[in-house]
Enzyme design. Structure first.
Site, short mmCIF file in Angstrom:
data_model
loop_
_atom_site.label_atom_id
_atom_site.label_comp_id
_atom_site.label_asym_id
_atom_site.label_seq_id
_atom_site.Cartn_x
_atom_site.Cartn_y
_atom_site.Cartn_z
N HIS A 86 -0.33 3.16 -23.12
CA HIS A 86 0.18 4.44 -22.60
C HIS A 86 0.12 5.51 -23.70
CE1 HIS A 86 1.62 2.07 -19.28
NE2 HIS A 86 2.61 1.55 -19.95
N ASP A 114 -0.13 -3.53 -15.93
CA ASP A 114 1.22 -3.16 -16.36
C ASP A 114 2.30 -3.61 -15.35
OD1 ASP A 114 3.36 -2.02 -17.64
OD2 ASP A 114 2.67 0.04 -17.50
N TYR A 121 8.71 -9.49 -22.90
CA TYR A 121 9.94 -9.06 -23.59
C TYR A 121 11.22 -9.70 -23.10
CZ TYR A 121 10.13 -5.42 -19.87
OH TYR A 121 10.15 -4.74 -18.67
N GLU A 124 4.31 7.28 -23.46
CA GLU A 124 4.18 7.22 -22.00
C GLU A 124 4.81 8.43 -21.34
OE1 GLU A 124 5.72 3.58 -20.40
OE2 GLU A 124 4.90 3.99 -18.40
N HIS A 159 3.27 -7.01 -17.61
CA HIS A 159 4.63 -7.57 -17.65
C HIS A 159 4.74 -8.39 -16.37
CE1 HIS A 159 5.44 -4.52 -20.72
NE2 HIS A 159 5.05 -3.60 -19.87
N GLN A 207 7.28 -8.15 -13.40
CA GLN A 207 7.36 -6.92 -12.59
C GLN A 207 6.52 -7.01 -11.31
OE1 GLN A 207 6.79 -3.39 -15.01
NE2 GLN A 207 8.24 -4.10 -16.55
N HIS A 221 3.89 0.15 -26.91
CA HIS A 221 4.00 1.31 -26.01
C HIS A 221 4.18 2.54 -26.90
CE1 HIS A 221 6.11 -1.55 -22.94
NE2 HIS A 221 4.88 -1.35 -22.51
N ARG A 230 10.73 3.69 -29.91
CA ARG A 230 12.13 3.81 -29.45
C ARG A 230 12.90 2.53 -29.79
NH1 ARG A 230 11.70 3.21 -23.89
NH2 ARG A 230 9.45 3.41 -23.73
ZN LIG Z 1 4.29 -1.78 -20.42
#
Ligand SMILES: [Zn+2]
Length: 463
Positions: A278, A329, A126, A244, A63, A66, A241, A215
């Site tokens: 994950h 990640d 995302y 995790e 990502h 991040q 994902h 989710r």
């Molecule tokens: Zn991720």
């Protein structure tokens, strides 16, 4: 006649079958290897590698934004600090990102990846919309920043736009802070069609899709996305994902009647096109069945340690023949060597043993880890980056033979020095991606300007 710049001679190179001596790598103008010969003499017009040559690594989970918040959450904010409190800060950070700052952060990150030995990246992307949550006039606005950053840095990219719809299992409505991520399945498919039209695929660029997690998408939305994706691109990779956090597993049992990996294996045609990121919390049965599926487990040991996720049972998974690769990640580390070291060390700490991920047939643990991570990363990226063989992209790194951790080592000791030692300068001297030398003597030609632009972006992101 093949121009001289397209042949490189290495005294030692790691080929898919193991180390070989006196290797000549040749590639065409398209950046793909045309021949890989060992036990040959250097041609007069060959370039000479300054040290041992390894295939480049694919970073299968990133990502990019991040990168700019790495190291900013290392203080106790709550007595039960966890993934979920980290995520709150990540949301606040994501809310500030502009196209310009995303480009600056991503270009800096991709240059750092190349210098560390990653020659490809899978971007699990995302953030789609503007700061107020409304779509940009050009829906590909932020995706295009990542494509441009990867192009300008010279790293191969598999771009995986993320389908994100719900704040929790059972189709819970999204939270306000998730507004920039939220998309319909049709919007996603339009985005992919537009990207394929405006930025056509080539060996250094490919598309897939990433339903964020069980989710964040319902079973119906997952079905529809997968079916539409594979109708237009039958080999497109799907990343998700999956398990995790233990809370995620517990919630999945309540909502779906099964643990997330079990549910996915039972309800989706999970195969070589899938990457389960994950897959941390698995039962032994899930581990065996995931290994048998042919899918890739996307392991991110430095992030999983940083977030307190848990330890993946890699020993059991590798014994079952499971495929896997590594990702950085959240980018607290951007080093494939550190990911592989942490992967093995997590198993050692848990089992109180050494060389846990070696086996009788492959006793050199570093060699086994590096080779399997290259293969798994290539599969997850769905691009021709599976090592030094004809037909694969000319993605490789040249080590510094004089480095203190590498000097005078036998072939079967080299990767152990690279992965399990960490002293002095970066042992990776030169990096080639698609046959182009993108890092020369530890420097990337754009690193000065990119570093300046990154610091400028940080100033606004952190203000
Ligand atoms: Zn991720």
């Amino acid at each position: 006649m093949i121009p001289s710049a397209n042949t490189l001679f290495a005294e030692r190179a790691l080929l898919p079958g193991g180390w070989q001596r006196n290797v000549a790598l040749s590639w065409g103008a398209d950046g793909r290897l045309t021949s890989v010969e060992s036990a040959v003499a250097p041609r007069n017009d060959s370039m000479l590698a300054a040290g041992p040559v390894l295939p480049g690594m694919c970073n299968l989970h990133s990502h990019a934004f991040q990168r700019a918040m790495a190291g900013l959450t290392e203080y106790l904010g709550h007595p039960q600090d966890s993934f979920w409190s980290w995520r709150d800060l990540m949301y606040r950070f994501a809310a500030r990102l502009t196209p310009e700052t995303l480009y600056a952060v991503a270009r800096q990150l991709y240059i750092e990846m190349l210098k560390a030995g990653y020659t490809s990246v899978c971007e699990f992307h995302y953030i789609h919309h503007d700061i107020d949550g409304r779509p940009y006039a050009n829906p590909a606005r932020l995706s295009e920043q990542l494509i441009a950053a990867a192009h300008d840095a010279g790293i191969g990219l598999t771009l995986l736009p993320v389908l994100y719809q719900n704040s929790g299992f059972g189709g819970l409505p999204p939270l306000p802070q998730q507004a920039r991520f939220i998309a319909s399945g049709d919007w996603m498919l339009d985005l992919l069609a537009r990207l394929a039209r405006e930025h056509p695929v080539h060996d250094g660029l490919r598309y897939g899709a990433a339903p964020h997690s069980l989710r964040a998408v319902t079973p119906q939305a997952l079905d529809a996305l997968r079916a539409a994706l594979h109708a237009s691109d039958p080999l497109a990779p799907i990343h998700i994902h999956i398990a995790e956090q233990t809370r995620e597993v517990d919630d999945g049992i309540v909502a779906l009647g099964a643990r997330p990996v079990r549910w996915l294996l039972d309800h989706q045609p999970v195969d070589e096109r899938w990457c389960l990121v994950h897959a941390t919390h698995l039962t032994p049965d899930e581990t065996a069945d995931l290994a048998a599926s042919g899918a890739v487990a996307g392991l991110c040991p430095s992030t999983e340690a940083n977030l307190g996720d848990g330890v993946f049972d890699a020993a059991r998974y590798l014994n079952a023949g499971g495929r896997w690769g590594i990702g950085s990640d959240s980018h607290v580390s951007v080093s494939p060597l550190e990911e592989l070291r942490l992967l093995e060390y997590g198993q050692r700490l848990r089992d109180q043993r050494r060389n846990v991920l070696a086996c009788a047939a492959a006793p050199a643990v570093a060699d086994r880890l590096y080779g399997q991570a290259v293969a798994g990363g290539a599969q997850a990226a769905a691009r021709p980056i599976a090592g030094l063989a004809p037909g694969q992209r000319a993605d490789f790194i040249v080590l510094d033979a004089e480095h203190p951790d590498l000097a005078w080592r036998r072939d079967d000791q080299l990767l152990a020095g690279l992965i399990f030692c960490q002293h002095g300068d970066n042992p990776i001297r030169d990096v080639y991606a698609g046959g182009r030398r993108v890092v020369a003597e530890r420097r990337h030609p754009a690193e000065g300007g990119a570093g300046h632009a990154y610091r400028t972006a940080l100033k606004t992101l952190l203000a």
